[in-house]
Write an enzyme that holds these catalytic residues in place. Structure first.
Site, short mmCIF file in Angstrom:
data_model
loop_
_atom_site.label_atom_id
_atom_site.label_comp_id
_atom_site.label_asym_id
_atom_site.label_seq_id
_atom_site.Cartn_x
_atom_site.Cartn_y
_atom_site.Cartn_z
N GLU A 132 43.14 38.61 40.16
CA GLU A 132 41.53 39.00 39.53
C GLU A 132 41.70 39.54 37.90
O GLU A 132 40.73 39.66 37.55
CB GLU A 132 40.63 39.55 40.47
N ASN A 188 35.51 35.82 40.65
CA ASN A 188 34.36 36.31 40.02
C ASN A 188 35.01 37.49 38.99
O ASN A 188 34.55 37.43 37.81
CB ASN A 188 33.65 37.36 40.94
N ASP A 189 35.99 38.32 39.24
CA ASP A 189 36.65 39.24 38.16
C ASP A 189 37.33 38.54 37.35
O ASP A 189 37.50 38.69 36.19
CB ASP A 189 37.13 40.20 38.86
N ARG A 238 29.90 40.69 34.01
CA ARG A 238 28.85 39.45 34.86
C ARG A 238 27.59 40.15 35.31
O ARG A 238 26.85 39.54 35.64
CB ARG A 238 29.66 39.16 35.87
N HIS A 273 25.15 41.09 42.60
CA HIS A 273 24.88 41.58 43.90
C HIS A 273 23.86 40.50 44.51
O HIS A 273 23.76 40.27 45.51
CB HIS A 273 24.50 43.12 43.91
N ARG A 303 40.35 43.89 52.82
CA ARG A 303 41.03 44.31 51.37
C ARG A 303 40.72 45.71 51.38
O ARG A 303 39.78 46.49 51.68
CB ARG A 303 40.17 43.81 50.26
N CYS A 322 38.85 33.72 47.08
CA CYS A 322 37.83 34.07 47.74
C CYS A 322 36.57 34.57 47.21
O CYS A 322 35.62 35.11 47.62
CB CYS A 322 38.36 35.48 48.59
N ARG A 339 35.41 43.29 52.91
CA ARG A 339 35.25 44.02 51.90
C ARG A 339 34.92 45.68 52.38
O ARG A 339 33.66 45.84 52.59
CB ARG A 339 34.00 43.69 50.91
#
Length: 577
Positions: free
Chosen positions: A438, A461-462, A472, A195, A338, A509, A302
């Site tokens: 993802e 990312n995922d 992660r 984050h 999303r 994204c 998000r």
């Protein structure tokens, strides 16, 4: 004497400023005896610190209540105020001062450690994690008692700004930083997709993470330098080093100034291929930053940040207003929103359920959660559909892996439309619905997505996390997180090519989209829609303007056939040379 620490560079740039500790190092306080005649004064000192912290929290609460989207800050403040009134903390510390004739800060820390031990015995994972809030509150009190309350300074025009140094930073920690003179972030833990890293990049702030013990090696107000490109932090630099890095700052500012000239330039490759550059946003007001850099639209809104850390869920009207504001600000540009993506590191407080999963990242999160709470999901879907009347809205479903998840989601969208028709409320009946790719299962079974959905968005990312079996957020394995792993590239490349083959738009994204190191690689795979933080857009655009797809495509196809990571890294590096 200057010394240097090395960590992970997660947000580029140079920062020179004074340390503001947001960590537990100050909780290692001295212990000394208080004379009997001074005990009343020591108790009064504790009471004064409590009053000051209570006033600070009240001011923060008022500010949060007045700013849209900051409900999570208000909820956090309420929790800290509740602990401030808990007799197990303040009253017990006061009794300890009188019984042991000890100083107030030591009594507070002793009582905090006792409470933390009790929290550790709680089976409920959510309640167990609340010990962090107790620690944060006690740190506030200790800072007041030690004579440096630790309030973040207001923005200053001429003085050096502030560098936040912490063990880690949560979403709640970072919400209020935009209103202060924050030059950079430094943390003990974290990785490229933590984050802290994402927030730093979204604000264009240099950051270095995974330094392990930095909070024990620096002091409040100490001068430090962050090199967010090389992953270097310099403690107590001398005048020569400061002068050198000030010059580098000036050079970087000049580069950024030149990039601003690209704002109104279309993102087109040397051979004439047009590329769409979209923005990732977390709050409605972030749409302004997207407009400021000439984004072609919003590729990822998000919505979970409207839901987190609050006592009650946002109702349909509150959500509708948030979504409508973004659509109105973006005009005719598309906005992809999303649906709720909670679970794992984003706990939802207001439902009243707490996760006890051993591994939340593999549990009830994202679309699984929404389908398990159809009333919550329908409320959000109605709000989204109502907002579609005010712009070009697209609905994105997160973490899909099964056909029945898509079928159930589409059935609920149809049900939401019927409910709005019955209410005589306007919406766009042609709203497109897409899915996040993802998890590897999704990338390897795209046929069922192509048959049901209008577009796809790759969440790198995922996807990287799940493909490589790496948490992660865990610093112990952060070094294994590699976007250029051959398996990851095959999943991404295969998804893009399948979309092209069937005429289904595909975007990326995740954080890879905003990293110029991967721009040419993704272009060569066939990607024509990138979605990223607004602060990264002009750098990526510059890379696109310099790219020749005729030359890139065959090179990237050869990279996709490689199965040795070292060779892949070398080949991707050569793409930019």
């Amino acid at each position: 004497m200057p010394f240097t620490l090395h960590g992970l560079a997660v947000s580029q740039g140079i920062a020179i400023g004074h340390v503001h500790l947001v960590s537990h190092a100050l909780l290692e306080v001295s212990h000394y005896q208080v004379a009997p005649r001074r005990l009343a004064d020591e108790v009064a000192r504790l009471a004064a610190a409590v009053d000051m912290v209570r006033a600070d929290l009240g001011e923060l609460k008022t500010t949060a209540d007045q700013q849209p989207g900051h409900a999570e800050v208000g909820a956090l403040v309420d929790l800290h105020l509740m602990f401030l009134d808990d007799p197990m903390l303040i009253d017990a510390a006061r009794q300890l001062i009188e019984a042991r004739r000890c100083n107030a800060e030591w009594a507070l820390v002793q009582q905090m450690e006792l409470l933390v031990e009790q929290f550790d015995q709680i089976e409920d994972a959510y309640l167990r994690e609340r010990k962090a809030d107790v620690v944060q509150l006690v740190e506030r009190l200790v800072k007041v008692l030690l004579g440096h309350p630790g309030r973040l300074p207001k923005k200053r025009k001429s003085d050096l700004a502030t560098i936040v140094v912490a063990h880690d930073l949560s979403p709640a920690d970072t919400i209020g930083f935009r209103d202060h003179a924050i030059a950079g972030f430094v943390t003990d833990v974290g990785g490229p997709t933590s984050h802290t890293a994402i927030v730093a990049r979204s604000q264009g702030i240099p950051a270095v993470v995974a330094l392990h013990n930095v909070r024990h090696l620096v002091h409040d107000n100490e001068l430090i330098i962050i090199d967010g490109t090389r992953g270097v932090v310099i403690i107590d630099p001398d005048d020569r080093i400061v002068e050198e890095y000030t010059l580098r700052q000036t050079e970087l500012a000049l580069v950024q100034s030149k990039l601003q000239r690209l704002k109104d330039t279309r993102a087109t490759t040397l051979d004439g291929e047009e590329v769409k550059l979209l923005a990732n946003i977390e709050l409605p007001k972030d749409a302004l930053a997207a407009k400021a850099v000439g984004a072609d639209g919003v590729g990822l809104f998000r919505t979970e940040f409207l839901f987190l850390s609050r006592d009650a869920l946002p109702d349909e009207d509150e959500q509708f207003e948030a979504y409508r504001r973004v659509l109105k600000k973006m005009g005719d540009a598309p906005v992809t929103i999303r649906t709720l993506d909670v679970g794992a590191d984003k706990a939802l407080d207001s439902i009243g359920k707490r996760s006890t999963e051993a591994n939340p990242a593999l549990g009830m999160r994202a679309i699984r959660y929404s389908l398990s709470e159809p009333k919550v999901f329908l409320t959000q879907l109605r709000a989204l559909l109502r907002a579609s009347h005010y712009g070009k809205l697209k609905i994105l479903l997160p973490m899909l892996a099964h056909a029945h998840e898509m079928d159930q989601s589409l059935a609920l969208i149809a049900q939401a439309k019927v409910q709005l028709i019955e209410r005589k409320q306007k919406f766009d009946p042609r709203v497109e619905v897409g899915g996040m790719i993802e998890v590897p299962a999704a990338a390897l079974s795209l046929g069922m997505f192509i048959r049901r959905l209008q577009f796809l968005s790759i969440g790198t990312n995922d996807l990287i996390q799940y493909a490589l079996a790496i948490d992660r957020t865990d610093e112990a394995v952060a070094h294994l997180y590699d976007p250029l792993h051959p398996a990851v590239l095959k999943l991404i490349g295969g998804t893009i090519q399948t979309g092209l083959r069937y005429g289904v738009p595909v975007s990326v994204c995740g954080e890879m989209a905003g990293d110029v190191a991967y721009t040419r690689l993704l272009l060569g795979m066939g990607l024509r829609q990138f979605s990223m933080q607004a602060t990264q857009m002009l750098s990526v655009k510059q890379e696109i303007l310099r790219a020749d797809l005729v030359d890139l495509a065959p090179k990237v196809q050869r990279i996709l056939k490689m199965d040795e990571q070292e060779r892949v890294h070398e080949a991707v590096e050569r793409l930019r040379s």
